[in-house]
Design an enzyme around this catalytic site. Structure first.
Site, PDB file in Angstrom:
ATOM      1  N   GLU A 347       0.817  -1.211   0.000  1.00 58.70           N
ATOM      2  CA  GLU A 347       0.000   0.000   0.000  1.00 58.70           C
ATOM      3  C   GLU A 347       0.853   1.264   0.000  1.00 58.70           C
ATOM      4  O   GLU A 347       0.581   2.211  -0.733  1.00 58.70           O
ATOM      5  CB  GLU A 347      -0.957  -0.001   1.198  1.00 58.70           C
ATOM      6  CG  GLU A 347      -1.948  -1.152   1.230  1.00 58.70           C
ATOM      7  CD  GLU A 347      -2.727  -1.341  -0.064  1.00 58.70           C
ATOM      8  OE1 GLU A 347      -2.884  -0.367  -0.822  1.00 58.70           O
ATOM      9  OE2 GLU A 347      -3.164  -2.471  -0.330  1.00 58.70           O
ATOM     10  N   HIS A 434      -4.992  -5.815 -11.115  1.00 60.97           N
ATOM     11  CA  HIS A 434      -4.418  -6.798 -10.196  1.00 60.97           C
ATOM     12  C   HIS A 434      -4.060  -8.092 -10.912  1.00 60.97           C
ATOM     13  O   HIS A 434      -3.306  -8.910 -10.382  1.00 60.97           O
ATOM     14  CB  HIS A 434      -5.391  -7.084  -9.051  1.00 60.97           C
ATOM     15  CG  HIS A 434      -5.677  -5.888  -8.200  1.00 60.97           C
ATOM     16  ND1 HIS A 434      -6.675  -4.990  -8.508  1.00 60.97           N
ATOM     17  CD2 HIS A 434      -5.089  -5.428  -7.070  1.00 60.97           C
ATOM     18  CE1 HIS A 434      -6.699  -4.023  -7.598  1.00 60.97           C
ATOM     19  NE2 HIS A 434      -5.747  -4.269  -6.714  1.00 60.97           N
TER      20      HIS A 434
END
Length: 532
Positions: A347, A434
């Site tokens: 992140e 992703h």
């Protein structure tokens, strides 16, 4: 066309180069986590001996001074590289290599309007001679009129869209809401100001002594406050960790404790998630400093902050550049927070990408954005060297998001997750970011470890190649140096897989030489994932 370099520009570029002081020692060295400070020389980590050029070893104060100097001469830079009279440059970053090469990253405006996809990087010698320019879009930025022919929603901003093809006048609208899994949504939609046609859209929310749930007993940097302590890390830019208490906005409450012993290692204790998040932020900061010579996510010595206990049974984590913060859900049972080391590193690395290449979060560039977070998150996990969460090439293996003990993603053979691409194909950019990230993840694994079966830290891998070739790895330390160098110096917002190959080839050449085995390995690894 070779840009004209006038005397004033050469002198100015030389001045910019002089503003960035580089401290580099010869040979390999290992910096202890948390020991490097702004203003100190930072050496490369072990495994990078033979590198000829350091990667962004500039301190935060040097970077700030270099950006200011470059901005003061931005108009002559625009003239020197052949931009039009209505174009202006805004400096985003300046880094200097040990050999004196200066990479200056710019955003562009046209007639005062932001140019989306107009970012570029100039590469100059220490004496100020322009070596080359890397542009997100090579088309000339010009439009016939800046007066729109269509109406748009209130709050939209007028821009020039240059993300692909011929630049056009456009509107950028930000639509907020909630994604299917409960993640906040901040979708940017670009529409043609003449026709109202949607040109592009992307999602701006990027997913991705304490007793921790995943890393065992860890040391935390905290701050005394009154009669107790708070999760404020004074050693790493003042990073703070907050408890949202199942809220979905604001910062919530700063996590505090009476005796400086945090959590009990289980998901039933509210402090435990904060321990993992705080520790993950510290390890990521230390990895950036030690391995990359970078002071914080944005390179300015300032910390982001973390928020835990987001929402109810929220099974995700995300980076939000608008708050410069990481946010973690508690999982389906509200006791399995998504705060493992590789997730935390993932992140925060979205923030690093935003501060460097700013890869557009859609298409192939979006896959590269996600892969960068996987690559650096994995590297943070190896760097931390935790016996409770050993380094591996599995993404999110500790959080059990699938409920069956399997990881979220695999770097050695991405398709094992059921959706990710092992190799490049013409349609890979149409996949969710992703899944399209699998191509770059696979490249990084091959570059680091090579193809075929092997066991690393007790985990079995067997990485194939698209053409059946054998790839010999150069080691993860060198591979991450090459990837970061490419990201920070040669990639732009629109970089696709073909351009990523070129960027990493340039990075490997800078670091190890044009005839180096490292460059040969980069080429072999890209060919192994069908990027040719």
């Amino acid at each position: 066309m070779t840009p004209h370099m006038n005397t004033r520009r050469a002198a100015a570029l030389a001045a910019v180069a002089a503003m960035v002081v580089v401290g580099v020692q010869s040979g390999a060295a290992t910096a202890a986590p948390g020991n490097a400070r702004d203003g100190a020389s930072v050496t490369r980590t072990s495994g990078t001996s033979g590198a000829r050029t350091a990667i962004d070893p500039n301190t935060a104060s040097e970077r700030t001074a270099a950006i200011k100097s470059a901005q003061s001469d931005a108009s002559s830079t625009a003239d020197a590289i052949g931009l039009g009279s209505q174009e202006k440059l805004i400096v985003r970053d300046v880094i200097k290599d040990a050999d004196g090469t200066v990479h200056t990253r710019y955003e562009r405006t046209y007639a005062g309007l932001p140019v989306l996809g107009g970012d570029l990087v100039t590469h100059t010698t220490g004496s100020g001679k322009l070596k080359s320019v890397t542009k997100a879009n090579t088309a000339r930025i010009t439009v016939s009129s800046t007066t729109p022919k269509t109406k748009t929603a209130a709050g939209a901003r007028k821009v020039i869209w240059a993300g692909s093809g011929k630049p056009v006048l456009a509107f950028e609208t930000v639509r907020t809401g909630v994604q299917k899994d409960g993640t906040p949504s901040r979708r940017h939609v670009i529409t043609d100001a003449a026709t109202g046609r949607t040109l592009h859209s992307y999602e701006a929310i990027e997913t991705g002594v304490g007793n921790s749930q995943y890393s065992g007993k860890v040391t935390l940097s905290t701050t005394a406050s009154g009669s107790g302590f708070e999760l404020t890390d004074g050693d790493r830019g003042g990073h703070k960790t907050y408890d949202l208490n199942q809220g979905e906005s604001g910062t919530g409450a700063l996590v505090t404790d009476d005796d400086d012993t945090w959590g009990d290692g289980t998901g039933g204790d509210r402090q435990t998630a904060a321990v993992d998040a705080h520790y993950g932020a510290a390890m990521t900061w230390d990895f950036y400093k030690s391995a990359l010579g970078r002071s914080g996510i944005a390179g300015d010595g300032k910390a982001a902050y973390s928020r835990v206990h987001y929402g109810n049974a929220y099974v995700n984590a995300f980076w939000d550049d608008s708050c410069f913060c990481m946010t973690y859900g508690d999982g389906a049972d509200n006791k399995s927070a998504l705060t493992s080391l590789d997730v935390a590193g993932h992140e925060m690395s979205h923030g690093l990408t935003a501060a460097t290449a700013n890869l557009d979060y859609a298409g192939e560039s979006g896959g590269l954005n996600e892969a960068t977070s996987d690559i650096l998150g994995t590297s943070v996990e190896f760097f931390a060297d935790s016996s409770s969460d050993v380094g591996d090439y599995l993404i999110g293996e500790k959080i059990d998001i699938n409920g069956d003990g399997t990881p979220l993603r695999y770097m050695d053979k991405p398709s094992k997750d059921g959706g990710s691409a092992d190799y490049w194909s013409a349609g890979v950019g149409d996949l969710d970011v992703h899944y399209s990230s699998g191509v770059a993840n696979h490249f990084f694994y091959l570059l680091s470890e090579g193809s075929g079966p092997k066991t690393i830290n007790g985990v079995d891998y067997d990485s194939p190649t698209a053409d059946g070739s054998t790839v010999t790895g150069i080691g993860r330390d060198k591979a991450v140096q090459i990837w970061y160098k490419a990201l920070s110096a040669y990639m732009t917002s629109s970089t696709d897989y073909a351009a990523a190959r070129t960027a990493t080839e340039k990075a490997a050449t800078d670091l190890y030489g044009a005839d180096s085995p490292e460059l040969a390995a980069v080429d072999a690894a890209w060919s192994g994932v069908n990027v040719k």
